[in-house]
Each structure stands twice: as C-alpha cells, then as structure tokens.
Design an enzyme around this catalytic site. Structure first.
Site, short mmCIF file in Angstrom:
data_model
loop_
_atom_site.label_atom_id
_atom_site.label_comp_id
_atom_site.label_asym_id
_atom_site.label_seq_id
_atom_site.Cartn_x
_atom_site.Cartn_y
_atom_site.Cartn_z
N GLY A 1 0.82 -1.21 0.00
CA GLY A 1 0.00 0.00 0.00
C GLY A 1 0.85 1.25 0.00
O GLY A 1 1.99 1.26 -0.47
N GLU B 1 5.71 -3.22 0.79
CA GLU B 1 5.66 -2.93 -0.65
C GLU B 1 4.92 -1.61 -0.83
O GLU B 1 3.70 -1.56 -0.72
CB GLU B 1 4.94 -4.06 -1.38
CG GLU B 1 5.58 -5.43 -1.20
CD GLU B 1 6.92 -5.57 -1.87
OE1 GLU B 1 7.28 -4.68 -2.68
OE2 GLU B 1 7.63 -6.55 -1.61
N VAL C 1 0.74 4.77 5.21
CA VAL C 1 0.24 3.65 6.01
C VAL C 1 1.38 2.68 6.32
O VAL C 1 1.40 2.07 7.39
CB VAL C 1 -0.92 2.95 5.28
CG1 VAL C 1 -1.41 1.74 6.08
CG2 VAL C 1 -2.07 3.92 5.04
N GLY C 2 2.32 2.55 5.40
CA GLY C 2 3.47 1.69 5.64
C GLY C 2 4.23 2.10 6.89
O GLY C 2 4.72 1.25 7.65
N CYS D 1 1.28 0.14 -8.75
CA CYS D 1 2.44 0.64 -8.00
C CYS D 1 3.69 0.73 -8.85
O CYS D 1 4.60 1.50 -8.55
CB CYS D 1 2.69 -0.23 -6.78
SG CYS D 1 3.01 -1.97 -7.16
#
Length: 548
Positions: free
Chosen positions: A215, A237, A219-220, A271
């Site tokens: 994501g 990722e 948020v990572g 992505c």
C-alpha cells in the site's frame, strides 16, 4: 460481445453472485488469532503434504471461480475479463505452479560446508528452514487478487498459517475472497478479515511471525511502527514515483506503445506504473508526438469501444477523491500552458483518458503533486533533461523508486542508468513485467519499501533460516583446548582452529587491486585458450592414429 458486456450478461442471469461485505468483529479477530496459532503449534502446517495440498487447492480456487472473480473485480473497478485474468490471476497461477514444483527443495537444509573453516567442516554446518509463525498479510485494492494471494503463496510454501486483511476499497473482491478461502484452504490455518482502520489496528496490536503490507508509504510507516512494538519482522511494498528514462537513441514509437499499453491498465493505478518520463531534450518533441499519435491510434475517442471511457483494458478511478485529484493535475497544467494532450473524462463512471504534461527543463521551478507525489493515475509528466547524466541526477535526488525503466537502443545506456541509480527493479525497453517474473524478487528499496517476495523469495520471506552446527562428544579433545589453564600452546592451537588470519598481501592502492584483477582475467582467458588448443591437438592425434 465485449468483456464488460459479457460480465453484465452473466450478472443479469444470476451466474456470478457476489456475497455481501460484512466487517469482521473485533472479538472474532481474537478467535481467529488463537485458532491459527494453535494450528501452527500443532506442527501440522510444517509438513510438505500440508503445504502442497493448500497450494494446489488455491490453484483450483482460481480455476473454479474465474467468472465470479472477474465479476467481482468489474464491480469494484470496472475492469474487463481479460484484464482481470492477465493482471490478477495469471501471476497467481504462475506462482503456485513454481511453488508446487520447487517447495520440497526449498524446504531442504542448505549446506554451508564449502566456505567453512577446516575445523568447522566436520560439524555439519547448515541452514535449517523453519516457518516463522502465523503471518499477517495486508493487501491492496488495485489488484485485489494478485496482491492478496501471491504473498499468501509464499506463506503457505513456508509452512506459515496466515491471516489476510483484504482491502475495504475493493469490497466485492474482498467479500468473495472471504467466502472462498475457507472452502478451499484449511480454515484452521488460513483466515480472512474484512474491515477498515479499526480492524487493521486490532490486528497490528498482536505479535506475528511476519507482516507483509502492500500500500501507501504513509500507512506503511504506521505498519512499521506497530510491528516495531512487538518486534515483528516486516515486508513493505510501498510503490512511489517510478521514472522512465528515454535516451536520444530510443525508438520513440515503440517506447510510447509499450508504455501506454501498461499505463492504461487499471487507469495507471499500479504501484509499478510509469509515473513520469525524463526525455533527453533534443528528442522531447519527437517523443511527445509519438505519445499523442499512440494514444489517439490505440485508444481513439468515444464512441469507439477502445476509448478509455469504454475499454475493458482500463478501469475507473478508485473513488471521487482520486478522480478529482487527477482533474486538478490536468486543470493546473492547462492553466500553466503545459498540457500537451488532454484525455477524455467521464465523471459519472470516474473514467479518464491519458493526459500528458510537458514540464520545465529539468523540472526547474516545478512544484505540486504531479512532481512530488505518486500520481497513481492516467496523468503523465514529461520532463526534458540535458542528457542521461542529468536524468540520473534527477532520479537520485529523490526517494528510491519501486521500478525504473530505460528506453534506449543501446544496452550501454541501460547499464549506465542501472549502475548509477537505486530502485527495486529495472527494465530495459518495456514496463511492469517484473510482477510476472516469478523467478525474480519483487520489492522496493528505501522509500519504496523493504523486503521482497515472489517465487523462492516469497518462501524465504516467511521462513526463518536457522544456523545449525553439530559438535559431538568425539570432538572433546579439540573443544578442551579452551579449558583453563590456557597455555601458550593451547592458545596457538585454538587460534589455528578458529581464525583464518590474514592470508593475503597488503594492498597498495585501488589501482593496484584493479591491475591484479586484470592480470587474473588475462591468465584465466589464456588458460582457457591453452586447454582448448591441447584438447583439439589430442583429438587430432586420436583421429589420425590407425585403428587396430
């Protein structure tokens, strides 16, 4: 009949029912966690047969339900059947096929005897492969099946039970995964959690064997911080801005065709989609002309069925917020006189065609989301640069991308760029195929993430590599050398057993080491030639000798 029309027909005939999306209760999350940990503690998931069974069942989950999966993704994102199968399902099937073929070998102990010191060679130095524990996989919405099940394949192959937190932004696909997974896989070993931030937060409070998150970078950071509290290893990722470098020696027409047939997939919501293009300035106008011709030819305007507003090979934007963000990029570029191609727009179904923006040379003075944030949509900035060195400097001045692309007829240009830049992957003269390469690791570096998966790398991600030494009692005479009193003789013998020492001459300079390497290369080449000549000579003698 088009892909989209076929999906609509099947839905109307009731052939592809989609279950309701119902968030998982927090109490049920606790029960799931306890159930899966009990399964892991039973050692059942460690067995090769258990892994093979669940891997094969996962393959048949896809095979048996392809129409329902296509319908779910269409309902979520408006993608057509072929696009769902090629982008979401084929990579899963390829990964399963490899894991079924290779997992037995991956599980085997790995000998480390070759590089061991002499005394350690008799202690059976090796690596034992063990599952890390119950895994947490937090997946993304843009490829809701591939980005959920490809990480799961690595967990299954490694012998790890797994909880899958699917994305609330693809509710139809997520609900279908939640329905199908316990029907095909061991429900005591694998479970799906539906929900949003509250459910994710609940999951992240728990310790896991491993967490794999796909994501956004923001948020990572939350995932990484939560994992740090429980000392849980992570794979992140995260994507980012993936650049394209276009050299003056590139074939502009081929570069444009290959780039836009990838950029149009999922409306650029990938992505590893090409995010912006750095074009050597003497070719920038030629490149822009090739881009406009490609877009107009391959994706002609409505009412053509291949228009971006209709083609099943593209999709809708995720929500109105993402749609409005794309419009803001386009409107601002138009106001500044930098919009060189405006894509079609349909606000009702949140579909947008590809728009091209020509930026200032070397992006000097540029600001705003188009140059600062991951675009994640069908708008592309084209940045003229002085030369390839300027392109390299531009890339290196920014966070490391997940993917990097180089368009050039000369391999030397590609080698120069990949040698002097850092990225999760790099591809010469094409785009996005890293996700199909099941034999290569897929992952980022720095701001684009850490860790990787796919194929054996997915197995390794969820596997603990335990160092093993065996020192039986027959080695006691040697081990006793460390017992007091430590005489000089014992110290000398112990050092001989445990220290390799300095077995090389003192280096003079970097240039001196380069000269040594060149001499070794010449000697190796001459030895190879000499051996070849001797073999030819001896073969000639044998051919000429009379037969008895």
């Amino acid at each position: 009949m088009s892909d989209i029309e076929a999906v609509r027909r099947d839905q109307a005939q009731g052939q592809v029912g989609i279950p309701d999306y119902i968030p998982t209760s927090l109490e049920e999350i606790d029960k799931i966690y306890a159930r899966l940990n009990a399964r892991f503690d039973s050692l059942a998931t460690h067995r090769l047969a258990y892994r093979l069974y669940n891997l094969k069942q996962l393959g048949y989950l896809i095979k048996d339900n392809e129409k329902r999966i296509q319908a779910a993704v269409y309902k979520d994102l408006g993608k057509g059947e072929f696009d769902v199968s090629s982008g979401d399902l084929w990579p899963i099937l390829n990964e399963i096929d490899l894991a079924v073929r290779r997992v037995k070998g991956w599980m085997n102990d790995e000998s480390r005897i070759w590089d061991a010191m002499f005394s350690f060679k008799f202690m059976r130095p090796r690596i034992k492969k063990q599952p890390k524990g119950v895994a947490l996989i937090i997946s993304a919405w843009n490829f809701p099946w591939q980005l959920t099940l490809c990480p799961l394949i690595g967990a299954i192959a490694a012998g790890c039970p797994a909880v899958i937190k699917v994305s609330e932004h693809a509710p139809s696909s997520s609900a279908l995964i939640a329905e199908l997974l316990p029907r095909y896989l061991d429900p005591e070993g694998y479970a799906v959690v539906l929900g949003a931030a509250e459910e994710s937060t609940k999951l992240l409070e728990k310790p896991w064997g491993h967490i794999l998150y796909t994501g956004s970078g923001n948020v990572g950071k939350i995932v990484a911080a939560a994992a740090a509290k429980t000392l849980t290893p992570t794979t992140l990722e995260l994507g980012g801005k993936s650049p394209v470098v276009v050299s003056s020696c590139a074939n502009m027409k081929i570069a444009a065709r290959r780039m836009f047939t990838i950029k149009q997939m999922a409306a650029g919501q990938i992505c590893i989609a090409p995010d912006y293009v750095l074009v050597v300035k003497d070719k920038v106008n030629e490149f822009i002309d090739a881009c406009k011709e490609t877009v107009d030819t391959l994706f002609p305007p409505s009412p053509s069925p291949w228009s971006f507003l209709h083609t099943p090979q593209s999709s809708s934007m995720r929500n109105t917020g993402d749609f409005d963000r794309m419009i803001s990029y386009i409107d601002r570029a138009e106001q500044q006189g930098k919009l060189v191609h405006r894509g079609e727009i349909n606000k009702d179904n949140r579909r947008i065609g590809i728009s091209l923006v020509k930026m200032n040379p070397n992006a000097e003075g540029e600001s705003g989301g188009l140059v600062e944030d991951e675009v994640f949509g069908p708008v592309m900035a084209i940045i003229p640069v002085d030369d390839i060195d300027a392109a390299i400097r531009y890339i290196n001045a920014r966070p490391h991308p997940l993917a990097l692309y180089v368009c050039a007829s000369k391999r030397s240009v590609f080698k120069k760029v990949i040698d002097q830049t850092w990225s999760g992957s790099a591809t010469w003269n094409d785009f996005a195929f890293a996700t199909y390469a099941r034999n290569l690791p897929f992952g980022g570096v720095g701001a684009s993430g850490w860790g990787s998966y796919h194929g054996k790398d997915g197995f390794d991600t969820f596997t603990h590599h335990k160092a093993i030494l065996e020192i039986p009692y027959i080695f006691e005479p040697l081990m006793a050398l460390r017992y007091p009193p430590l005489t000089n003789l014992r110290k000398t013998l112990f050092k001989f057993l445990l220290c390799a020492g300095v077995g090389y001459s003192r280096p003079v300079s970097v240039e001196g080491e380069e000269n040594k390497l060149r001499r070794k290369k010449v000697v190796k080449w001459m030895t190879t030639v000499l051996v070849g000549l001797v073999a030819v000579y001896l073969g000639g003698l044998r051919w000429r000798s009379p037969k008895g």
